[in-house]
Motif scaffolding. Sequence first.
Motif, mmCIF file in Angstrom:
data_model
loop_
_atom_site.group_PDB
_atom_site.id
_atom_site.type_symbol
_atom_site.label_atom_id
_atom_site.label_comp_id
_atom_site.label_asym_id
_atom_site.label_seq_id
_atom_site.Cartn_x
_atom_site.Cartn_y
_atom_site.Cartn_z
ATOM 1 N N LEU A 112 75.058 -43.334 30.369
ATOM 2 C CA LEU A 112 73.826 -42.944 29.681
ATOM 3 C C LEU A 112 73.363 -41.565 30.161
ATOM 4 O O LEU A 112 73.014 -40.699 29.356
ATOM 5 C CB LEU A 112 72.726 -43.979 29.921
ATOM 6 N N ILE A 113 73.380 -41.365 31.455
ATOM 7 C CA ILE A 113 72.952 -40.088 32.035
ATOM 8 C C ILE A 113 73.894 -38.966 31.607
ATOM 9 O O ILE A 113 73.456 -37.911 31.147
ATOM 10 C CB ILE A 113 72.863 -40.205 33.574
ATOM 11 N N ALA A 114 75.203 -39.192 31.723
ATOM 12 C CA ALA A 114 76.183 -38.151 31.399
ATOM 13 C C ALA A 114 76.196 -37.808 29.911
ATOM 14 O O ALA A 114 76.176 -36.632 29.540
ATOM 15 C CB ALA A 114 77.576 -38.591 31.860
ATOM 16 N N ARG A 115 76.230 -38.816 29.064
ATOM 17 C CA ARG A 115 76.300 -38.575 27.612
ATOM 18 C C ARG A 115 75.090 -37.822 27.070
ATOM 19 O O ARG A 115 75.179 -37.140 26.067
ATOM 20 C CB ARG A 115 76.412 -39.897 26.852
ATOM 21 N N ASN A 116 73.964 -38.003 27.736
ATOM 22 C CA ASN A 116 72.729 -37.404 27.228
ATOM 23 C C ASN A 116 72.254 -36.210 28.046
ATOM 24 O O ASN A 116 71.190 -35.665 27.776
ATOM 25 C CB ASN A 116 71.637 -38.477 27.155
ATOM 26 N N GLY A 117 73.044 -35.799 29.020
ATOM 27 C CA GLY A 117 72.686 -34.642 29.826
ATOM 28 C C GLY A 117 71.360 -34.816 30.554
ATOM 29 O O GLY A 117 70.604 -33.863 30.706
ATOM 30 N N LEU A 118 71.090 -36.044 31.001
ATOM 31 C CA LEU A 118 69.833 -36.325 31.692
ATOM 32 C C LEU A 118 69.955 -35.959 33.169
ATOM 33 O O LEU A 118 71.040 -35.997 33.739
ATOM 34 C CB LEU A 118 69.475 -37.809 31.551
ATOM 35 N N ALA A 119 68.818 -35.627 33.763
ATOM 36 C CA ALA A 119 68.775 -35.321 35.191
ATOM 37 C C ALA A 119 67.577 -36.050 35.804
ATOM 38 O O ALA A 119 66.594 -35.424 36.182
ATOM 39 C CB ALA A 119 68.672 -33.815 35.402
ATOM 40 N N PRO A 120 67.652 -37.374 35.868
ATOM 41 C CA PRO A 120 66.508 -38.117 36.407
ATOM 42 C C PRO A 120 66.252 -37.787 37.871
ATOM 43 O O PRO A 120 67.190 -37.563 38.629
ATOM 44 C CB PRO A 120 66.909 -39.586 36.223
ATOM 45 N N VAL A 121 64.965 -37.779 38.232
ATOM 46 C CA VAL A 121 64.613 -37.571 39.642
ATOM 47 C C VAL A 121 64.880 -38.839 40.437
ATOM 48 O O VAL A 121 65.112 -38.770 41.646
ATOM 49 C CB VAL A 121 63.149 -37.110 39.824
ATOM 50 N N LEU A 122 64.836 -39.978 39.763
ATOM 51 C CA LEU A 122 65.204 -41.274 40.336
ATOM 52 C C LEU A 122 65.964 -42.048 39.277
ATOM 53 O O LEU A 122 65.581 -42.020 38.105
ATOM 54 C CB LEU A 122 63.968 -42.099 40.695
ATOM 55 N N ALA A 123 66.995 -42.749 39.694
ATOM 56 C CA ALA A 123 67.728 -43.609 38.759
ATOM 57 C C ALA A 123 68.330 -44.769 39.534
ATOM 58 O O ALA A 123 68.823 -44.592 40.648
ATOM 59 C CB ALA A 123 68.825 -42.831 38.035
ATOM 60 N N THR A 124 68.261 -45.945 38.924
ATOM 61 C CA THR A 124 68.828 -47.131 39.555
ATOM 62 C C THR A 124 69.187 -48.145 38.477
ATOM 63 O O THR A 124 68.813 -48.000 37.318
ATOM 64 C CB THR A 124 67.843 -47.747 40.570
ATOM 65 N N ALA A 125 69.911 -49.158 38.888
ATOM 66 C CA ALA A 125 70.206 -50.282 37.998
ATOM 67 C C ALA A 125 69.706 -51.552 38.687
ATOM 68 O O ALA A 125 69.900 -51.735 39.887
ATOM 69 C CB ALA A 125 71.699 -50.385 37.724
ATOM 70 N N PHE A 126 69.038 -52.379 37.914
ATOM 71 C CA PHE A 126 68.582 -53.670 38.401
ATOM 72 C C PHE A 126 69.394 -54.762 37.741
ATOM 73 O O PHE A 126 69.674 -54.697 36.541
ATOM 74 C CB PHE A 126 67.108 -53.908 38.054
ATOM 75 N N ALA A 127 69.740 -55.768 38.510
ATOM 76 C CA ALA A 127 70.382 -56.942 37.934
ATOM 77 C C ALA A 127 69.337 -57.696 37.126
ATOM 78 O O ALA A 127 68.176 -57.748 37.496
ATOM 79 C CB ALA A 127 70.942 -57.825 39.042
#
Length: 188
Positions: free
Chosen positions: A108-123
């Motif tokens: 998601l980040i790569a395809r959309n050229g995003l640069a989040p200041v924080l990013a995580t995945a939750f189960a």
Amino acid sequence: MQIYFASRDGQSRKIATHIAGRLAARGIAATPTDLAEATPSAADLAGSPLVVAIMSIRYGKHLPEGLRFVETFKSLAAPPPLVLASVNLTARKPGKDTAEGNVYLRKLIARNGLAPVLATAFAGRLDYPRYGFFDRLAIRFIMLITSGPTDPTAVVEYTSWDKVDAFAAQIAAVAADVAAPQTGDQEA
């Protein structure tokens, strides 16, 4: 602050609401907004000091309303800082709960050229009894090939609420940095 979320079975909503509560305890007003009910405009996003998005996965893809949000966000000429979380059952496995280790979030980040200041995945939460026949069948198949539970009566809360609390604390720190007056050398 708005916390935008995309949820099909309610776990992303639950996480967004939990984070809003933790932020409120720190004196930061944050309102969870369901992207299926209200899509923010580019002007709404551009006027925010910080944007938080919590988006769930369904059958290997982020929900359409979450992807529309991303499209609007990436259209901004000067986007505000972005905090991003993906909610998916893959994140239940060790190492799959980070931006680098979670394939859905990484893509998601790569395809959309995003640069989040924080990013995580939750189960997320697995709740077979709540699913319809076809969803239950599809999810059981996915769990079979990923070594997850396949008992059609299983209900498993995989979300680490301690991790959600820690993420809320990180959001609070970013919000404080964004709100702090910028100091430094200024030309006279």
